[in-house]
Structures are given as C-alpha cells and as structure tokens.
Design a protein around this motif. Structure first.
Motif, PDB file in Angstrom:
ATOM      1  N   LYS A  57     -59.109  30.333 -31.477  1.00  0.00           N
ATOM      2  CA  LYS A  57     -58.346  29.178 -30.989  1.00  0.00           C
ATOM      3  C   LYS A  57     -58.156  29.185 -29.478  1.00  0.00           C
ATOM      4  N   ARG A  59     -55.739  30.931 -28.324  1.00  0.00           N
ATOM      5  CA  ARG A  59     -54.282  30.765 -28.385  1.00  0.00           C
ATOM      6  C   ARG A  59     -53.587  31.952 -27.734  1.00  0.00           C
ATOM      7  N   ASN A 146     -57.372  23.900 -34.577  1.00  0.00           N
ATOM      8  CA  ASN A 146     -57.861  23.267 -33.338  1.00  0.00           C
ATOM      9  C   ASN A 146     -57.910  24.311 -32.238  1.00  0.00           C
ATOM     10  N   SER A 152     -54.026  18.541 -33.205  1.00  0.00           N
ATOM     11  CA  SER A 152     -54.294  19.220 -34.470  1.00  0.00           C
ATOM     12  C   SER A 152     -55.338  18.440 -35.274  1.00  0.00           C
ATOM     13  N   HIS A 237     -49.475  20.643 -25.561  1.00  0.00           N
ATOM     14  CA  HIS A 237     -49.917  20.548 -26.949  1.00  0.00           C
ATOM     15  C   HIS A 237     -50.498  19.200 -27.231  1.00  0.00           C
TER      16      HIS A 237
HETATM   17 MG    MG Z   1     -50.960  24.102 -33.820  1.00  0.00          MG
END
Ligand code: MG
Ligand code: AMP
Length: 350
Positions: A57, A59, A146, A152, A237
């Motif tokens: 991701k 992330r 995502n 998303s 986001h």
């Molecule tokens: Mg999320």
C-alpha cells in the motif's frame, strides 16, 4: 510479482475461496470484497504479512490494520478486558460495517497494530469476506486495498489499478454495496467514542449502548492541531490528483458560484470536473459534470463517491468543484470522506 485476478461467481466460489485461503496461510496477500470497500488481506498474526501489506500500500507503518474475524468468539482470542458493550454491539451490528477498538492480547503483533496496545476488530458480512476468513482458518488483517492516500476501492478495477503486480491475488466480485469504510468505535475509554464515522451511525450505537461520543477531530471541518485517535485519520486521504473544493450553502447560490468559477477556469484553459447531484446536473454551464447521486439519497452518494473521485483522475481534470451534501445520519460519514478528499477546502456561499 504476478497477480492472479479471478472473477468469483457461484460456479467457482468454493475453489477461489480455497485458493485464496491457501495464499493467506502461506503469508501472501489477497484483495477481496467486503460490504464496505475492497480489503487487502494478510495473516493478522504474522509480522511478515503485516509488513507486506504496508509495503504493497505504501502505507506508513504507524497506521494500524483492522483485524477481520468470522465469529464473535474470536474476540476473546485477540482482545482482553472486553466490556459488555462490545458484545451488545456485536449482537446488533455483526456481521457488518462496525469496527471495535479493544485492548489487544499478546498474540496480536505490534506489526499489525502499528505499535499500539489496542487492536481494531471487525466481522464483515460480505459472503466472500466471511467465507474466506472462515475457510482460511486465520484472522485476516485487511486495510482498504488502495495505494495509501488514494480513494478506497469500490470496484475490482480500482484494486487492479493500484495493486496489480504488488500482491498475490485479487478476487473480483463486482461493485461494492456500501462504498465507504466501516464505522470505528473505541471501547477502551469510559464512554464509547466514534473515531471514524461510517454506515453504522452514532444514533444507531446510542440506541444500543445509551451513550456515545466522538473523537473531536471527526466533527471539526477545518484542520486543527488535534491528533485524531485513529492514526490513519491524520493522513491525507481519499484524494484525487486535482485540487478539490466543496461549496456549501443555499443550493442556487452554490450552483451559481460553481458556474462562475468553472467558466473562469475553462477560459484559462483548465479542465474542470464538477461533482454534482443528479438534481443539479443540468444547471451547470461549463466543465465535465459527473453525477454522484441524488441529494436525497446519501447511500447512493456513498456508493459512487470514490469511483467518481477516481474518474476525475482518469479524465485528467486540473480542478474539481463539488457540491456539499447533507450531513445527517449516514451523510456525516459521506461528508467526512469528501472533506478529507478536499483537504478541508470548503467555501461557504450565501
Ligand atoms: Mg484505507
Ligand atoms: P483502513 O484499514 O484503511 O480502513 O484504515 C483503518 C483505520 O483504522 C485507520 O484509520 C486506523 O488508524 C484505524 N485503526 C486501526 N487500529 C486502530 C487502533 N488500535 N486504534 C485506533 N485506530 C485504529
């Protein structure tokens, strides 16, 4: 890495679930549908699988993962000091789009909880998600499938766009019903606290528990210095590539203001996207008008919002002008996502 993409239907359901379960047990990653958005699953009890999720991701590793279970009794395996309120919420809303934050047991690695002593747990209702968790025999850590920061995924195409070549398998079950992520409620504090609004509203939780409050960052529309309690909520986001501004106020004035700005942008040679309700779509005089749903139906707006944001990326708009929508009940969750996508740019007109 080769990513296997499989469309699931009645004819291959058991076979696909079985293969995906094997991949998860081997420490691999599988994207699968849930009732909220597509999830990116890995074994929640393996640090190496969690690391792979963060890396696929892109992330930040302090942003914890939600652990998905198939049975309420699994709560006791993963969490301790479980209050009665957790069982009451489970009885009312599980399986379904509600995530609970509880104190974690040692079995849950810090790699999954982003270093926190608490763990986020949800029991999804989508038959593919529930079937996969059950048949794999593991607990499935699954953030939205995502790339970090992007909207998303609510269709398999979105997952393919972001994850092809980065994970082992994508299960395509078509479009997702709800379209925005689960409600997160923290049960480790004296009064249950909503950290992220979702389909299960504060009123619905209040009906069951009597009392509920909000993490204050959920309710503030401007950027504050407060840190949200759900670490993920602090990151940019759901963001399309173009700058997005939301216009709120009297409907006729909103349309007039959007038309004024769209005209200016078009004259300056910019491509303008307009995120419109079905009611107003015929009133815009410039720009690419994309309908997200009826102003009177927040469920329809939720189901299409992330797809519309990705569409604006595909058609390469330079700027997005969006109507604001009703913030009652489920509308609050919808506007929470839209406001984040806009990086909190809101203009009040009239
Ligand atoms: Mg999320
Ligand atoms: P996603 O999986 O993409 O829906 O994001 C999961 C969300 O849950 C993020 O906003 C996380 O910060 C939040 N979350 C997960 N675990 C915890 C936790 N233990 N405490 C607070 N928030 C959490």
């Amino acid at each position: 890495m080769d990513t296997k993409i499989v469309r699931i239907d009645d004819s291959n359901h058991d076979e696909v679930i079985c293969e995906a379960g094997r991949i998860l047990r081997d420490g691999g990653l599988v994207a699968f549908p849930t009732e909220t958005v597509y999830g990116l699953g890995g074994d929640a009890l393996r640090e190496d699988a969690a690391r792979k999720i963060y890396s696929a991701k892109g992330r930040p590793s302090d942003n914890p993962l939600i652990v998905h279970i198939a049975d309420v009794s699994d709560l006791e395996v993963l969490a301790k000091d479980i209050p009665q309120s957790a069982y009451k919420l489970a009885e009312s809303f599980w399986p379904g789009p509600l995530t609970m934050i509880l104190n974690k047991k040692d079995i849950v690695p810090y790699g999954t909880t982003g270093g926190l002593e608490t763990v986020a747990i949800r029991m999804p209702s989508h038959p593919v998600a529930a079937g996969l968790i059950k048949s794999s025999g593991i607990y499935v850590a699954a953030p939205s499938a995502n790339l970090s920061g992007r909207p998303s995924p609510t269709k398999a195409e979105h997952v393919i766009e972001d994850m092809q070549g980065r994970i082992d398998m994508i299960i395509d079950a078509g479009a997702i019903e709800i379209g925005i992520e689960s409600t997160i409620v923290d049960l480790t504090v004296p009064v249950p606290m909503i950290l992220r609004p979702g389909y299960i509203t504060a009123d619905m939780i209040r009906d069951v528990l009597g009392d509920v409050c909000y993490d204050r960052t959920v309710l503030t529309h401007s950027i504050t210095k407060d840190k949200p309690k759900a670490p993920g909520m602090k990151y940019r986001h759901y963001a399309p590539k173009a700058d997005l501004t939301i216009f709120e106020g009297d409907n006729a004035k909103v349309v007039a203001r959007i038309n004024e700005l769209a005209g200016q942008h078009v004259r300056a040679g910019h491509r303008v996207g307009i995120l419109s309700s079905s009611e107003n779509a015929g009133l815009y005089t410039a720009g690419d008008v994309v309908i997200v749903g009826s102003r009177r139906d927040e469920h329809e707006i939720a189901a299409h919002l992330f797809d519309v944001l990705r569409h604006f990326d595909h058609i390469n708009v330079d700027v997005i002008l969006s109507e604001g929508f009703n913030e009652d009940s489920f509308g609050q969750a919808v506007m929470n996502r839209l406001i984040k996508a806009a990086g909190h740019h809101i203009e009040h007109v009239g």
